[in-house]
Structure formats: structure tokens, C-alpha cells
Design an enzyme around this catalytic site. Structure first.
Site, PDB file in Angstrom:
ATOM      1  N   CYS A  13      -8.381 -10.111   1.825  1.00 32.10           N
ATOM      2  CA  CYS A  13      -8.455  -8.778   2.178  1.00 32.10           C
ATOM      3  C   CYS A  13      -7.767  -8.003   1.413  1.00 32.10           C
ATOM      4  O   CYS A  13      -7.503  -6.449   1.095  1.00 32.10           O
ATOM      5  CB  CYS A  13      -7.267  -8.235   3.707  1.00 32.10           C
ATOM      6  SG  CYS A  13      -7.915  -8.808   4.971  1.00 32.10           S
ATOM      7  N   ASP A  30      -5.242  -7.787  -0.888  1.00 36.11           N
ATOM      8  CA  ASP A  30      -4.073  -8.544  -1.112  1.00 36.11           C
ATOM      9  C   ASP A  30      -3.228  -9.831  -0.041  1.00 36.11           C
ATOM     10  O   ASP A  30      -3.600 -10.014   0.645  1.00 36.11           O
ATOM     11  CB  ASP A  30      -3.018  -6.908  -0.336  1.00 36.11           C
ATOM     12  CG  ASP A  30      -3.443  -5.754  -0.259  1.00 36.11           C
ATOM     13  OD1 ASP A  30      -3.232  -5.329  -1.971  1.00 36.11           O
ATOM     14  OD2 ASP A  30      -3.400  -4.828  -0.166  1.00 36.11           O
ATOM     15  N   CYS A  66      -3.109  -4.779  -6.049  1.00 37.65           N
ATOM     16  CA  CYS A  66      -3.126  -3.344  -7.007  1.00 37.65           C
ATOM     17  C   CYS A  66      -0.745  -3.011  -7.626  1.00 37.65           C
ATOM     18  O   CYS A  66      -0.024  -3.341  -7.042  1.00 37.65           O
ATOM     19  CB  CYS A  66      -3.238  -2.329  -5.753  1.00 37.65           C
ATOM     20  SG  CYS A  66      -2.360  -1.830  -5.132  1.00 37.65           S
ATOM     21  N   CYS A  88       1.374  -1.395   1.859  1.00 41.87           N
ATOM     22  CA  CYS A  88       1.592  -2.236   0.327  1.00 41.87           C
ATOM     23  C   CYS A  88       3.366  -2.758   0.967  1.00 41.87           C
ATOM     24  O   CYS A  88       4.105  -3.718   0.468  1.00 41.87           O
ATOM     25  CB  CYS A  88       1.940  -1.723  -0.880  1.00 41.87           C
ATOM     26  SG  CYS A  88       0.164  -1.839  -1.730  1.00 41.87           S
TER      27      CYS A  88
END
Ligand code: FES
Length: 293
Positions: free
Chosen positions: A35, A37, A61, A105
Site C-alpha cells: 500500500c 506506507d 514519504c 501518515c
């Protein structure tokens, strides 16, 4: 492409507490490489039951790295009950804000922490447990998780839900279900914001048609593109012709020329009118050729 605060950049370029605590008391994992992350959090308690050491490993990221770094800083010195009160908003606020498309995140950080504490308290499970029924099969997100991000962050659109937990960011097949969850949690407030559906048998006025096209792009199409770093812009509507331009990754991806236009057309026919057809403006073609050259 993203607007990052200085604090976020600092935690990205100089992440704190990277690695793995030796002989940890709690371990939590969330996300998957498939996915895009993944985060692994480990912590150790001192003799008073406070978090003495916390470390992370992440694949993701700049925002994933910065939010994980901040999370470890925020929970150090706290008891587990105090740490459980750290929300994804606390993480984002500490960084002076996160681009909305990157809020997932901060949610991932909170979920890894919950998994690590559950691992300490309850035993062997390390992976973040899915509660509820899976609504978004593309990203494995359940109704309970979607409800929670809506409630905790006061979300009112599918696009926001995608930004906060990725649900809806793939094929788009779950958008209807996400809308129902938003309505269930937020009630009449969001229903009022929606434009009236087309009158059965009646013809849409041009203003209604443009409004519905824009709404469909915002809620049904853009979240999926954003999740892959792209975007779409409505350029014009001429009768039944809808002129659009793809931006970012979508404009640069050769495949998008053949598939994304069809997806957009199918969505617009489903939600607005079966007579609509889509044309790409020269604008996005230019971007694509610039990229190729
Ligand atoms: S099922 Fe949710 S985006 Fe595909």
C-alpha cells in the site's frame, strides 16, 4: 509539489529515534509495503511504567518519516495511558500542519502506537488489528476506521476521508459506502451540502449539470487520482462534452491517456448523465509531451 513546514523538513532530514529498541516491551506495525506506507514502532518502559525509549522504522514519504519521528518524541516520558491520548491531530499540529493529502501518515503513526501498546498489554499480536468490516478493499480499510477518522477530524467529504486513511483512493468502488458512513456520522449537516440529484425524466439546466460534474469530480474521481500523486481539472462543458485536464502523475503517465479518461467518463455517466462524453484538453497533452521530452 507539497507545501512542507520547516519543522516537517527538519524531522525528515534529521529524523529522531530511527531504528529498533533492543528487547522492546511493545511492538506495533501498521500498513504494508504493497500500500506504499509501512511503520514499525518499538518502545521500552522504565521502572515507573513510563516510555523510556521509542524507535521507528518506516517505509514511506517525507511525511511518513517526519510524523513517525515526531510520534516517538511525543510519547517519550509518558505513561501508556497518557501516550494513548496522543491523536493524529497532535502529531500534525506539532509539525505546524501537514498537507491534507498526507494526513494519513499521522493516522498511521497513531495506529502503530495503539498496536504497540496492545502488544504490550495483550500479548503476541504486533500488527494493527482491523476492527469492523472492510469497506475499501483496495487499501483494507474498515467502516470502524473510516468512522473514527471522520469523527476525530470532523471530515465531510470522500476526498478528505481518502486523505486521512486512504480509503477510496484506489478504484473508487467504495465511494458510495464512504458517503453513507459520512452521512451516518455527520448527519444532516453533509446532506444539506450535497446538490439535489438530477430530476428523474427531467432535463438538467446547464448550471445544474456543471455543478454535478464538479461535485462528481471532487467526490468520486479526484480522491483516487490524488492518492497516486495526480489530479484532474474541469476545463469546460460544451453541451454533453466535458473537457478535462489531468495534472501531476496522471498527466505524465502514458497509460492514463487510455484508462483515466474512460474512468472519468464512466463516473460522470453514472452520477450526472448517460449522454456525457469526455475529452482531454490539449493542456494536459502538452504537459505529457513536455514530460516525455
Ligand atoms: S475499494 Fe476503495 S478505492 Fe477501491
Amino acid at each position: 509539489m507539497w507545501e512542507y513546514t520547516d519543522k516537517l523538513k527538519d524531522h525528515f532530514f534529521n529524523p529522531r529515534n530511527v531504528g529498533e529498541v533492543e528487547n522492546p516491551d511493545g511492538v506495533g506495525e501498521v500498513g504494508s509495503l504493497a500500500c506504499g506506507d509501512a511503520l514499525r514502532l518499538t518502545f521500552k518502559l522504565d521502572e515507573k511504567g513510563r516510555i523510556q525509549e521509542a524507535k521507528f522504522k518506516t517505509f514511506g514519504c517525507a511525511s511518513a518519516i517526519a510524523t513517525s519521528s515526531v510520534l516517538t518524541e511525543l510519547i517519550k516520558g509518558k505513561t501508556l495511558d497518557e501516550a494513548m491520548k496522543v491523536t493524529n491531530r497532535d502529531i500534525a499540529e506539532y509539525l505546524g500542519g501537514l498537507p491534507e493529502q498526507k494526513m494519513h501518515c499521522s493516522v498511521m503513526g497513531r495506529e502503530a502506537l495503539e498496536a504497540a501498546i496492545a502488544n504490550y498489554r495483550g500479548g503476541d499480536k504486533v500488527k494493527h488489528e482491523l476492527e469492523g468490516n472492510v469497506v475499501c478493499t483496495c487499501f483494507g480499510v474498515t467502516d470502524k476506521e473510516i468512522e473514527r477518522v471522520i469523527r476525530e477530524n470532523d471530515l465531510t467529504t470522500v476526498e478528505q476521508v481518502t486523505n486521512y486513511c486512504k480509503a477510496g483512493g484506489g478504484c473508487g468502488g467504495c465511494h458510495g459506502e464512504i458517503e453513507k458512513i459520512i452521512e451516518r456520522v455527520q448527519g444532516d449537516r453533509v446532506k444539506e451540502q450535497r446538490l439535489p440529484p438530477p430530476r428523474k425524466g427531467g432535463k438538467l439546466t446547464m448550471i445544474q449539470k456543471i455543478g454535478l460534474i464538479q461535485q462528481t469530480i471532487n467526490e468520486q474521481i479526484r480522491p483516487a487520482l490524488r492518492a497516486h500523486g495526480g489530479n484532474i481539472e474541469l476545463i469546460d462543458v460544451e453541451g454533453d462534452k466535458v473537457i478535462i485536464a489531468f495534472r501531476g502523475m496522471c498527466a505524465q503517465c502514458k497509460v492514463s491517456e487510455f484508462t483515466m479518461k474512460d474512468v472519468v467518463e464512466a463516473k460522470l455517466r453514472e452520477f450526472v448523465s448517460k449522454d456525457l462524453y469526455v475529452e482531454e484538453s490539449d493542456d494536459s497533452a502538452d504537459q505529457m509531451h513536455e514530460h516525455e521530452g
